[in-house]
Design a protein around this motif. Structure first.
Motif, mmCIF file in Angstrom:
data_model
loop_
_atom_site.group_PDB
_atom_site.id
_atom_site.type_symbol
_atom_site.label_atom_id
_atom_site.label_comp_id
_atom_site.label_asym_id
_atom_site.label_seq_id
_atom_site.Cartn_x
_atom_site.Cartn_y
_atom_site.Cartn_z
ATOM 1 N N ILE A 56 1.840 2.340 7.230
ATOM 2 C CA ILE A 56 1.093 3.397 7.919
ATOM 3 C C ILE A 56 0.012 4.061 7.072
ATOM 4 O O ILE A 56 -0.778 4.858 7.584
ATOM 5 N N SER A 57 -0.129 3.739 5.784
ATOM 6 C CA SER A 57 -1.064 4.508 4.947
ATOM 7 C C SER A 57 -2.520 4.280 5.328
ATOM 8 O O SER A 57 -3.387 5.067 4.939
ATOM 9 N N HIS A 58 -2.802 3.226 6.112
ATOM 10 C CA HIS A 58 -4.176 3.027 6.584
ATOM 11 C C HIS A 58 -4.587 4.123 7.568
ATOM 12 O O HIS A 58 -5.777 4.329 7.802
ATOM 13 N N GLU A 59 -3.599 4.830 8.129
ATOM 14 C CA GLU A 59 -3.892 5.927 9.042
ATOM 15 C C GLU A 59 -3.631 7.295 8.419
ATOM 16 O O GLU A 59 -4.173 8.302 8.883
ATOM 17 N N ILE A 60 -2.815 7.359 7.377
ATOM 18 C CA ILE A 60 -2.446 8.629 6.741
ATOM 19 C C ILE A 60 -2.836 8.557 5.263
ATOM 20 O O ILE A 60 -2.081 8.050 4.426
ATOM 21 N N PRO A 61 -4.020 9.055 4.885
ATOM 22 C CA PRO A 61 -4.479 8.919 3.498
ATOM 23 C C PRO A 61 -3.522 9.502 2.463
ATOM 24 O O PRO A 61 -3.441 8.993 1.340
ATOM 25 N N TYR A 62 -2.803 10.565 2.799
ATOM 26 C CA TYR A 62 -1.851 11.146 1.837
ATOM 27 C C TYR A 62 -0.826 10.109 1.410
ATOM 28 O O TYR A 62 -0.434 10.038 0.230
ATOM 29 N N TYR A 63 -0.360 9.273 2.329
ATOM 30 C CA TYR A 63 0.625 8.252 1.977
ATOM 31 C C TYR A 63 0.048 7.259 0.970
ATOM 32 O O TYR A 63 0.737 6.817 0.048
ATOM 33 N N ARG A 64 -1.213 6.891 1.137
ATOM 34 C CA ARG A 64 -1.846 5.949 0.206
ATOM 35 C C ARG A 64 -1.898 6.558 -1.191
ATOM 36 O O ARG A 64 -1.632 5.895 -2.195
ATOM 37 N N THR A 65 -2.230 7.847 -1.260
ATOM 38 C CA THR A 65 -2.278 8.531 -2.544
ATOM 39 C C THR A 65 -0.893 8.610 -3.170
ATOM 40 O O THR A 65 -0.720 8.390 -4.380
ATOM 41 N N ALA A 148 -15.339 -3.852 9.894
ATOM 42 C CA ALA A 148 -15.106 -4.553 8.633
ATOM 43 C C ALA A 148 -13.835 -4.095 7.936
ATOM 44 O O ALA A 148 -13.314 -4.792 7.062
ATOM 45 N N TRP A 149 -13.304 -2.926 8.308
ATOM 46 C CA TRP A 149 -12.136 -2.368 7.641
ATOM 47 C C TRP A 149 -10.923 -2.274 8.549
ATOM 48 O O TRP A 149 -9.808 -2.105 8.068
ATOM 49 N N GLY A 150 -11.121 -2.361 9.841
ATOM 50 C CA GLY A 150 -10.043 -2.091 10.784
ATOM 51 C C GLY A 150 -9.216 -3.307 11.130
ATOM 52 O O GLY A 150 -9.468 -4.423 10.677
ATOM 53 N N GLY A 151 -8.211 -3.084 11.957
ATOM 54 C CA GLY A 151 -7.337 -4.144 12.427
ATOM 55 C C GLY A 151 -6.744 -3.762 13.763
ATOM 56 O O GLY A 151 -7.112 -2.753 14.380
#
Length: 307
Positions: A56-65, A148-151
């Motif tokens: 899910i981090s592609h939708e929630i930037p905090y998770y990616r961090t 170019a970035w989505g799915g």
């Protein structure tokens, strides 16, 4: 021996997460799986998880961090957040073509619109208007316009004329879009990929977006080629969880979409048959990574600062 933990970061999907957790926890392997709960992360905060699975981090930037810090602390992340942050479909098309894997002709386009504060002087490197005739001369028509970035089939347009292309492009706002040659296919395959090399090539109907349980849909030679291409794509992109689509024309499998690091694993989409395979394959891999993680951090230049 202390119990190792596998953490799951998920969105609204309802079938894969509980099935995966139940599968891991039923094995009595010295590993427990659970949903991650977060409420703010301190710098260099220790991570209790041996493995983190990110859907899910592609939708929630905090998770990616959060995942980047967790990886710094020694967690094995599926998928590597540094790889995922860097990928885009245009570079991917260029890369796999360089590797000798067939890919449709692809061109990346300037954005239609820009965020507030970007003024005309900021765009002095761009040619305007776009030469649509030259663009479609390269890709041909019909063609596929997509993010170019989505799915997930979001912001995807099939266009058959220049007018249709311009109308679709005018709807894309601040998205960076690619235009891709449309492959008139005789067969279509979507591969579910786990651990880079465990590949399940599935017959897929893109028109109705459905998986078909039919095990002899590929010849042995074509099946082996698709599995080889999928493994090589996963390995060069560092993906332990992915789906890859191949459109087959004249016996040639073209990789048309191959950067889906949070692939659809819903039981109603992939069918109960492939759902069971995906749950068990992911459990096998996650447990293995809990005990014998690959040297994931060594791919990052900051790895020298980690004991």
């Amino acid at each position: 021996m202390s119990v190792k933990k596998i953490g799951l970061l998920v969105g609204r999907e309802w079938s894969f997460p509980p099935a995966f957790i139940e599968e891991v926890n039923s094995r009595d392997a010295g590993v427990v799986a659970e949903y991650v709960k977060l409420g703010g992360t301190r710098m260099n905060e220790p991570c209790d998880y041996a493995v983190l699975i990110d859907r899910i981090s592609h939708e929630i930037p905090y998770y990616r961090t959060y995942l980047k810090n967790a990886m710094l602390q020694g967690a094995y992340c599926i998928n590597n957040p540094f790889w995922w942050s860097a990928d885009d479909k245009f570079f991917g098309a260029s890369l796999i073509t360089r590797m000798g894997i067939p890919s449709p002709k692809t061109i990346v386009l300037p954005m239609k619109s820009y965020p507030e504060g970007v003024i005309s002087e900021s765009l002095r490197n761009l040619n305007y208007p776009l030469d649509w005739e030259a663009i479609v001369a390269y890709t041909g028509l019909p063609a596929i316009l997509k993010d170019a970035w989505g799915g997930g089939w979001k912001n995807v347009y099939k266009v058959s004329t220049i007018d249709e292309l311009i109308r679709a492009y005018d709807e894309t706002g601040t998205l960076c879009m690619i235009l891709q040659e449309f492959i008139e296919f005789e067969q279509f395959v979507r591969c579910i990929c786990v651990g880079q090399t465990n590949i399940m090539p599935i017959k897929y109907d893109p028109k109705h977006r459905r998986y078909i349980v039919e095990h002899d849909h590929l010849t042995p030679e074509l099946g082996a080629k698709i599995v080889d291409y999928a493994r090589r794509i996963n390995q060069v992109n560092g993906y332990d969880m992915n789906s890859i689509e191949f459109a087959i024309r004249d016996g040639v499998p073209y990789a048309i979409d191959f950067m889906n690091p949070a692939p659809d694993m819903d039981i109603n989409s992939i069918t109960p048959h492939y759902f069971e395979w995906a749950v068990k394959a992911m459990a096998d891999f996650a447990i293995e990574m809990a005990y014998n993680p690959r040297p994931q951090r060594n791919e990052q230049r900051w790895s020298g600062f980690v004991e």
